[in-house]
Write an enzyme that holds these catalytic residues in place. Structure first.
Site, PDB file in Angstrom:
ATOM      1  CB  CYS A 188      -0.946  -0.007   1.191  1.00 20.50           C
ATOM      2  SG  CYS A 188      -1.926  -1.496   1.262  1.00 20.50           S
ATOM      3  CG  HIS A 236      -3.216   3.300   1.909  1.00 19.44           C
ATOM      4  ND1 HIS A 236      -3.763   2.858   0.732  1.00 19.44           N
ATOM      5  CD2 HIS A 236      -3.296   2.264   2.777  1.00 19.44           C
ATOM      6  CE1 HIS A 236      -4.138   1.611   0.878  1.00 19.44           C
ATOM      7  NE2 HIS A 236      -3.884   1.225   2.115  1.00 19.44           N
ATOM      8  CG  ASN A 275      -6.855  -0.878   1.203  1.00 18.87           C
ATOM      9  OD1 ASN A 275      -6.096  -0.567   0.288  1.00 18.87           O
ATOM     10  ND2 ASN A 275      -6.422  -1.258   2.392  1.00 18.87           N
TER      11      ASN A 275
HETATM   12  O1  UT7 Z   1      -4.004  -1.338   3.299  1.00 16.73           O
HETATM   13  C1  UT7 Z   1      -3.511  -2.227   4.233  1.00 16.73           C
HETATM   14  C2  UT7 Z   1      -3.735  -1.725   5.526  1.00 16.73           C
HETATM   15  N1  UT7 Z   1      -4.856  -2.378   6.152  1.00 16.73           N
HETATM   16  C3  UT7 Z   1      -5.479  -1.760   7.116  1.00 16.73           C
HETATM   17  O2  UT7 Z   1      -5.192  -0.628   7.389  1.00 16.73           O
HETATM   18  C4  UT7 Z   1      -6.526  -2.494   7.917  1.00 16.73           C
HETATM   19  C5  UT7 Z   1      -6.483  -2.004   9.341  1.00 16.73           C
HETATM   20  N2  UT7 Z   1      -7.478  -2.654  10.167  1.00 16.73           N
HETATM   21  C6  UT7 Z   1      -8.787  -2.319  10.124  1.00 16.73           C
HETATM   22  O3  UT7 Z   1      -9.159  -1.438   9.369  1.00 16.73           O
HETATM   23  C7  UT7 Z   1      -9.735  -3.012  11.054  1.00 16.73           C
HETATM   24  O4  UT7 Z   1      -9.001  -3.790  11.974  1.00 16.73           O
HETATM   25  C8  UT7 Z   1     -10.752  -3.919  10.305  1.00 16.73           C
HETATM   26  C9  UT7 Z   1     -11.737  -3.061   9.542  1.00 16.73           C
HETATM   27  C10 UT7 Z   1     -10.012  -4.841   9.353  1.00 16.73           C
HETATM   28  C11 UT7 Z   1     -11.535  -4.780  11.303  1.00 16.73           C
HETATM   29  O5  UT7 Z   1     -12.157  -3.950  12.253  1.00 16.73           O
HETATM   30  P1  UT7 Z   1     -12.101  -4.346  13.788  1.00 16.73           P
HETATM   31  O6  UT7 Z   1     -12.892  -3.336  14.524  1.00 16.73           O
HETATM   32  O7  UT7 Z   1     -10.657  -4.485  14.156  1.00 16.73           O
HETATM   33  O8  UT7 Z   1     -12.880  -5.747  13.810  1.00 16.73           O
HETATM   34  P2  UT7 Z   1     -12.384  -7.156  14.340  1.00 16.73           P
HETATM   35  O9  UT7 Z   1     -11.395  -7.740  13.380  1.00 16.73           O
HETATM   36  O10 UT7 Z   1     -11.980  -7.009  15.770  1.00 16.73           O
HETATM   37  O11 UT7 Z   1     -13.717  -7.995  14.280  1.00 16.73           O
HETATM   38  C12 UT7 Z   1     -14.802  -7.684  15.137  1.00 16.73           C
HETATM   39  C13 UT7 Z   1     -15.922  -8.661  14.865  1.00 16.73           C
HETATM   40  C14 UT7 Z   1     -15.500 -10.118  14.919  1.00 16.73           C
HETATM   41  O12 UT7 Z   1     -16.575 -10.833  15.521  1.00 16.73           O
HETATM   42  P3  UT7 Z   1     -16.509 -11.285  17.070  1.00 16.73           P
HETATM   43  O13 UT7 Z   1     -15.291 -12.162  17.172  1.00 16.73           O
HETATM   44  O14 UT7 Z   1     -16.372 -10.008  17.843  1.00 16.73           O
HETATM   45  O15 UT7 Z   1     -17.805 -11.987  17.260  1.00 16.73           O
HETATM   46  C15 UT7 Z   1     -15.402 -10.526  13.490  1.00 16.73           C
HETATM   47  O16 UT7 Z   1     -15.665 -11.907  13.286  1.00 16.73           O
HETATM   48  O17 UT7 Z   1     -16.451  -8.454  13.547  1.00 16.73           O
HETATM   49  C16 UT7 Z   1     -16.505  -9.709  12.858  1.00 16.73           C
HETATM   50  N3  UT7 Z   1     -16.293  -9.461  11.442  1.00 16.73           N
HETATM   51  C17 UT7 Z   1     -17.287  -9.171  10.582  1.00 16.73           C
HETATM   52  N4  UT7 Z   1     -18.606  -9.091  10.746  1.00 16.73           N
HETATM   53  C18 UT7 Z   1     -19.361  -8.770   9.681  1.00 16.73           C
HETATM   54  C19 UT7 Z   1     -15.117  -9.408  10.774  1.00 16.73           C
HETATM   55  N5  UT7 Z   1     -15.337  -9.101   9.489  1.00 16.73           N
HETATM   56  C20 UT7 Z   1     -16.671  -8.943   9.350  1.00 16.73           C
HETATM   57  C21 UT7 Z   1     -17.501  -8.613   8.271  1.00 16.73           C
HETATM   58  N6  UT7 Z   1     -18.825  -8.528   8.475  1.00 16.73           N
HETATM   59  N7  UT7 Z   1     -17.002  -8.347   7.033  1.00 16.73           N
END
Ligand code: UT7
Length: 338
Positions: free
Chosen positions: A111, A265, A295
């Protein structure tokens, strides 16, 4: 020597997939995706390829710059999703444009790729090796997504962005419409860069290449997909990006308040808001494309730059920061006077 971006262009696939459209195939919802990331929809390829989008973006950038393909000395494409391992996407762009004089190669910095490529082009131009460069970020990320993994596949999109970069040495440039730009020595253009890498933390965002496979060891080819520890990448981004921007501003002898825009980004709106807060900068100075592009890794910054350029939001003398971060891990920032 003044090194300027003199033209921008971009290309997005025709097909748009909204969050609701995605939720028909993946266990997710518009509510989850939008509230966690700010993404509403993304463009996904059907017929397009990394090379076809790159050529289109490059053609548009050349038209915007008012120059022809034969004037291009150097083509650098930042991508992790080229159509071939070889030839490089940059060589495909060269062929597609008919830029026969150009030297062409790809860069892999995920990225941060566009900023890494821009810095590389700057180094060639600044030392007088070449005069005119085409710098691109281009990705077909949808082909390296695991469409069963909702934690990654909802985040990414496809597209390409390009910038024409030229070194001026006090000469006058005449545009297609007859107007003249007098380039004064030592004023404006790309003013400062800052970049870094942290390979020790690289596996928090990865996509494996091919396994060893030869006469000594057999590993049948199996496709591999992007794996990401989202929270680790998030923490990395919100600490590293503002620090990198502070450093590049210091190098340029400027402050956040001097900047008209921060072209970051586009990974997550919450990361952008956090960077704005840490820099004590107005959020309105952070243009956004992730709502309609998702992204797009290396393509995010040049696509957004082209969007604000096309909207007429950039005027001569405006100062902007561009910043990328992501896989590697890598990060990079640049200060530019338009
Ligand atoms: O360009 C490369 C750079 N990449 C980034 O900058 C990504 C940086 N990270 C992020 O933007 C965030 O961490 C994410 C958007 C990827 C995820 O957000 P989060 O608030 O960290 O969510 P999480 O991974 O902690 O997941 C929370 C919950 C989980 O469920 P439980 O375990 O709490 O029951 C996941 O299973 O959300 C669930 N989950 C989803 N639910 C519905 C994960 N993906 C999804 C989804 N739809 N697509």
């Amino acid at each position: 020597m003044v090194i300027r971006i003199i033209g921008t262009g971009s290309s997005l696939p025709q097909q748009v997939v909204t969050n609701d459209g995605l939720a028909e195939a993946v266990d997710t919802s518009d509510e989850w995706i939008f509230s966690r990331t700010g993404i509403r929809e993304r463009h996904l390829v059907k017929e397009e390829t990394t090379a076809s989008m790159s050529v289109e973006a490059a053609e548009r950038a050349l038209i915007n710059a008012g120059i022809g393909a034969e004037e291009v000395d150097l083509i650098i494409v930042a991508t992790i999703t080229g159509d071939y391992l070889t030839p490089s996407t940059a060589c495909e762009v060269q062929a597609g444009l008919g830029a026969r004089r150009a030297v062409a190669f790809d860069i892999n910095a995920a990225c941060s790729g566009f900023l890494f490529a821009l810095h590389t082009a700057y180094a060639y131009l600044e030392t007088g090796v070449y005069r005119t460069a085409l710098v691109l970020g281009a990705e077909t990320l949808s082909k390296i997504m695991d469409w069963e993994d909702r934690s990654t596949c909802v985040l990414f999109g496809d597209g390409a962005g390009a910038a024409v970069v030229r070194a001026f040495n006090g000469e006058t440039r005449i545009r297609d419409d007859g107007s003249q730009w007098l380039e004064e020595k030592g004023k404006g253009g790309l003013l400062a860069f800052e970049q870094g890498s942290d390979g020790a933390r690289g596996k928090v965002l990865s996509c494996k290449g091919r396994e060893n496979n030869n006469l000594l060891v057999r590993n049948p080819f199996t496709p591999s997909y992007v794996k990401m520890d989202g929270q680790e990448v998030y923490k990395f981004a919100v600490s590293t990006v503002p620090a990198s921007i502070q450093r590049v501003l210091e190098k340029a002898g400027m402050e956040a308040g001097d900047m008209k825009y921060f072209v970051l980004h586009q990974a997550n709106i919450r990361i952008i808001q956090s960077v704005a807060k840490r820099l004590k900068a107005d959020e309105g100075k952070f243009p956004v494309s992730l709502d309609h592009c998702g992204n797009v890794s290396a393509a995010s910054v040049p696509i957004l730059l082209d969007e604000i350029n096309k909207k007429g939001m950039l005027e001569r003398g405006d100062k902007i920061v561009m910043a990328g971060f992501g896989g590697g891990l890598t990060w990079a920032s640049a200060v530019l006077e338009w």
